[in-house]
Each structure stands twice: as structure tokens, then as C-alpha cells.
Design a protein around this motif. Structure first.
Motif, PDB file in Angstrom:
ATOM      1  N   ASP A 189       0.822  -1.215   0.000  1.00 46.03           N
ATOM      2  CA  ASP A 189       0.000   0.000   0.000  1.00 46.03           C
ATOM      3  C   ASP A 189       0.857   1.267   0.000  1.00 46.03           C
ATOM      4  O   ASP A 189       0.597   2.209  -0.750  1.00 46.03           O
ATOM      5  CB  ASP A 189      -0.915   0.031   1.230  1.00 46.03           C
ATOM      6  N   GLU A 190       1.882   1.280   0.851  1.00 46.77           N
ATOM      7  CA  GLU A 190       2.715   2.477   0.985  1.00 46.77           C
ATOM      8  C   GLU A 190       3.435   2.803  -0.326  1.00 46.77           C
ATOM      9  O   GLU A 190       3.571   3.977  -0.696  1.00 46.77           O
ATOM     10  CB  GLU A 190       3.722   2.296   2.123  1.00 46.77           C
ATOM     11  N   GLN A 191       3.891   1.803  -1.025  1.00 50.14           N
ATOM     12  CA  GLN A 191       4.594   2.029  -2.292  1.00 50.14           C
ATOM     13  C   GLN A 191       3.634   2.572  -3.356  1.00 50.14           C
ATOM     14  O   GLN A 191       3.992   3.447  -4.129  1.00 50.14           O
ATOM     15  CB  GLN A 191       5.250   0.737  -2.773  1.00 50.14           C
ATOM     16  N   ILE A 192       2.422   2.070  -3.367  1.00 48.68           N
ATOM     17  CA  ILE A 192       1.417   2.566  -4.314  1.00 48.68           C
ATOM     18  C   ILE A 192       1.089   4.026  -4.010  1.00 48.68           C
ATOM     19  O   ILE A 192       1.021   4.856  -4.923  1.00 48.68           O
ATOM     20  CB  ILE A 192       0.153   1.683  -4.259  1.00 48.68           C
ATOM     21  N   LEU A 193       0.897   4.356  -2.748  1.00 46.40           N
ATOM     22  CA  LEU A 193       0.593   5.744  -2.378  1.00 46.40           C
ATOM     23  C   LEU A 193       1.726   6.687  -2.770  1.00 46.40           C
ATOM     24  O   LEU A 193       1.489   7.758  -3.340  1.00 46.40           O
ATOM     25  CB  LEU A 193       0.333   5.854  -0.875  1.00 46.40           C
ATOM     26  N   GLU A 194       2.956   6.316  -2.428  1.00 47.80           N
ATOM     27  CA  GLU A 194       4.100   7.173  -2.752  1.00 47.80           C
ATOM     28  C   GLU A 194       4.218   7.385  -4.260  1.00 47.80           C
ATOM     29  O   GLU A 194       4.447   8.507  -4.713  1.00 47.80           O
ATOM     30  CB  GLU A 194       5.393   6.568  -2.219  1.00 47.80           C
ATOM     31  N   ALA A 195       4.056   6.336  -5.037  1.00 50.02           N
ATOM     32  CA  ALA A 195       4.159   6.449  -6.497  1.00 50.02           C
ATOM     33  C   ALA A 195       3.048   7.322  -7.057  1.00 50.02           C
ATOM     34  O   ALA A 195       3.285   8.166  -7.938  1.00 50.02           O
ATOM     35  CB  ALA A 195       4.112   5.066  -7.136  1.00 50.02           C
ATOM     36  N   PHE A 196       1.838   7.166  -6.556  1.00 49.89           N
ATOM     37  CA  PHE A 196       0.706   7.956  -7.039  1.00 49.89           C
ATOM     38  C   PHE A 196       0.912   9.438  -6.751  1.00 49.89           C
ATOM     39  O   PHE A 196       0.776  10.286  -7.638  1.00 49.89           O
ATOM     40  CB  PHE A 196      -0.595   7.468  -6.408  1.00 49.89           C
ATOM     41  N   VAL A 197       1.232   9.762  -5.502  1.00 48.83           N
ATOM     42  CA  VAL A 197       1.401  11.169  -5.124  1.00 48.83           C
ATOM     43  C   VAL A 197       2.579  11.788  -5.873  1.00 48.83           C
ATOM     44  O   VAL A 197       2.491  12.912  -6.364  1.00 48.83           O
ATOM     45  CB  VAL A 197       1.543  11.318  -3.594  1.00 48.83           C
ATOM     46  N   ALA A 198       3.672  11.066  -6.002  1.00 46.49           N
ATOM     47  CA  ALA A 198       4.830  11.574  -6.752  1.00 46.49           C
ATOM     48  C   ALA A 198       4.458  11.837  -8.211  1.00 46.49           C
ATOM     49  O   ALA A 198       4.847  12.853  -8.784  1.00 46.49           O
ATOM     50  CB  ALA A 198       5.998  10.598  -6.663  1.00 46.49           C
ATOM     51  N   ALA A 199       3.699  10.931  -8.819  1.00 43.97           N
ATOM     52  CA  ALA A 199       3.292  11.105 -10.221  1.00 43.97           C
ATOM     53  C   ALA A 199       2.371  12.312 -10.386  1.00 43.97           C
ATOM     54  O   ALA A 199       2.550  13.119 -11.318  1.00 43.97           O
ATOM     55  CB  ALA A 199       2.600   9.846 -10.737  1.00 43.97           C
ATOM     56  N   VAL A 200       1.400  12.464  -9.495  1.00 36.00           N
ATOM     57  CA  VAL A 200       0.482  13.607  -9.570  1.00 36.00           C
ATOM     58  C   VAL A 200       1.254  14.916  -9.414  1.00 36.00           C
ATOM     59  O   VAL A 200       1.043  15.873 -10.158  1.00 36.00           O
ATOM     60  CB  VAL A 200      -0.630  13.494  -8.506  1.00 36.00           C
ATOM     61  N   CYS A 201       2.156  14.951  -8.453  1.00 35.98           N
ATOM     62  CA  CYS A 201       2.949  16.166  -8.230  1.00 35.98           C
ATOM     63  C   CYS A 201       3.847  16.461  -9.433  1.00 35.98           C
ATOM     64  O   CYS A 201       3.985  17.616  -9.831  1.00 35.98           O
ATOM     65  CB  CYS A 201       3.760  16.036  -6.948  1.00 35.98           C
ATOM     66  N   ALA A 202       4.439  15.443 -10.026  1.00 34.29           N
ATOM     67  CA  ALA A 202       5.297  15.640 -11.182  1.00 34.29           C
ATOM     68  C   ALA A 202       4.519  16.183 -12.378  1.00 34.29           C
ATOM     69  O   ALA A 202       4.963  17.105 -13.063  1.00 34.29           O
ATOM     70  CB  ALA A 202       5.987  14.328 -11.561  1.00 34.29           C
ATOM     71  N   VAL A 203       3.345  15.634 -12.619  1.00 31.99           N
ATOM     72  CA  VAL A 203       2.531  16.034 -13.779  1.00 31.99           C
ATOM     73  C   VAL A 203       1.973  17.446 -13.595  1.00 31.99           C
ATOM     74  O   VAL A 203       1.899  18.223 -14.546  1.00 31.99           O
ATOM     75  CB  VAL A 203       1.392  15.014 -14.001  1.00 31.99           C
ATOM     76  N   THR A 204       1.588  17.789 -12.365  1.00 36.69           N
ATOM     77  CA  THR A 204       0.950  19.090 -12.130  1.00 36.69           C
ATOM     78  C   THR A 204       1.922  20.196 -11.727  1.00 36.69           C
ATOM     79  O   THR A 204       1.545  21.363 -11.675  1.00 36.69           O
ATOM     80  CB  THR A 204      -0.134  18.972 -11.046  1.00 36.69           C
ATOM     81  N   GLY A 205       3.163  19.825 -11.399  1.00 38.19           N
ATOM     82  CA  GLY A 205       4.143  20.834 -11.004  1.00 38.19           C
ATOM     83  C   GLY A 205       4.093  21.178  -9.534  1.00 38.19           C
ATOM     84  O   GLY A 205       4.723  22.138  -9.088  1.00 38.19           O
ATOM     85  N   CYS A 206       3.392  20.399  -8.762  1.00 38.62           N
ATOM     86  CA  CYS A 206       3.298  20.601  -7.322  1.00 38.62           C
ATOM     87  C   CYS A 206       4.540  20.025  -6.648  1.00 38.62           C
ATOM     88  O   CYS A 206       5.091  19.037  -7.113  1.00 38.62           O
ATOM     89  CB  CYS A 206       2.030  19.882  -6.825  1.00 38.62           C
TER      90      CYS A 206
END
Length: 91
Positions: A71-88
Motif C-alpha cells: 500500500d505504501e509504495q502505491i501511495l508514494e508512487a501515485f502522489v509523486a506522479a500527480v505532483c510531477a505532472v501538475t508541477g506541485c
């Protein structure tokens, strides 16, 4: 390292400021029965929150998890991807 917390149901989550005053929460939820619409038992949820430490505010969107990653790896990957795509900034 992204701070992973646990909610009152023991579900891991990450909460971050997507934009000034605009908070998001991502968490992993286990579903059974009719709620398990994809037959995976695990779902990644995302929703907005009103504050940095507030609970979900609005309707969550869920994504079935077909991976066996923790679960933790999925969460980290998701949040990192969203931040990378949106510039956050990654929290």
C-alpha cells in the motif's frame, strides 16, 4: 520521504497541499462484497480536504489496484506522479 499516516480505520494515507489552500488526500481502502466492484479488494482513493489535517471533503474517486505492491509504495508512487505532472512540490 513522503509522510504516510493511518486514519481511524487503519488505512494508510498521504495528505498534501496541491495548491495554496487546496489539500488532497490519497488512501488505500479494502472493500468486500458489492463494494468490491473490480474484484481486487484494494482501491486507491483520492479526495479533496478542507485543511491540512481535515478528513475527506467531497466525493472520493476510487481506482482498483491490480498490483501486489505494498500500500505504501502505491501511495508514494501515485502522489509523486500527480505532483510531477501538475508541477506541485512533493510533500
Amino acid at each position: 520521504m513522503i509522510n504516510i499516516q493511518q486514519d481511524g480505520k487503519g488505512q494508510p494515507y498521504i495528505q498534501w497541499e496541491q495548491a495554496p489552500g487546496g489539500w488532497k488526500r490519497a488512501w488505500i481502502q479494502t472493500k468486500d462484497g458489492d463494494g468490491d466492484w473490480a474484484g481486487t479488494k484494494r482501491y486507491l482513493n483520492i479526495v479533496r480536504t478542507a485543511t491540512a489535517d481535515g478528513g475527506p471533503s467531497g466525493n472520493a474517486t476510487d481506482f482498483p489496484i491490480f498490483s501486489e505492491l505494498p500500500d505504501e509504495q502505491i501511495l508514494e508512487a501515485f502522489v509523486a506522479a500527480v505532483c510531477a505532472v501538475t508541477g506541485c512540490k512533493i510533500p
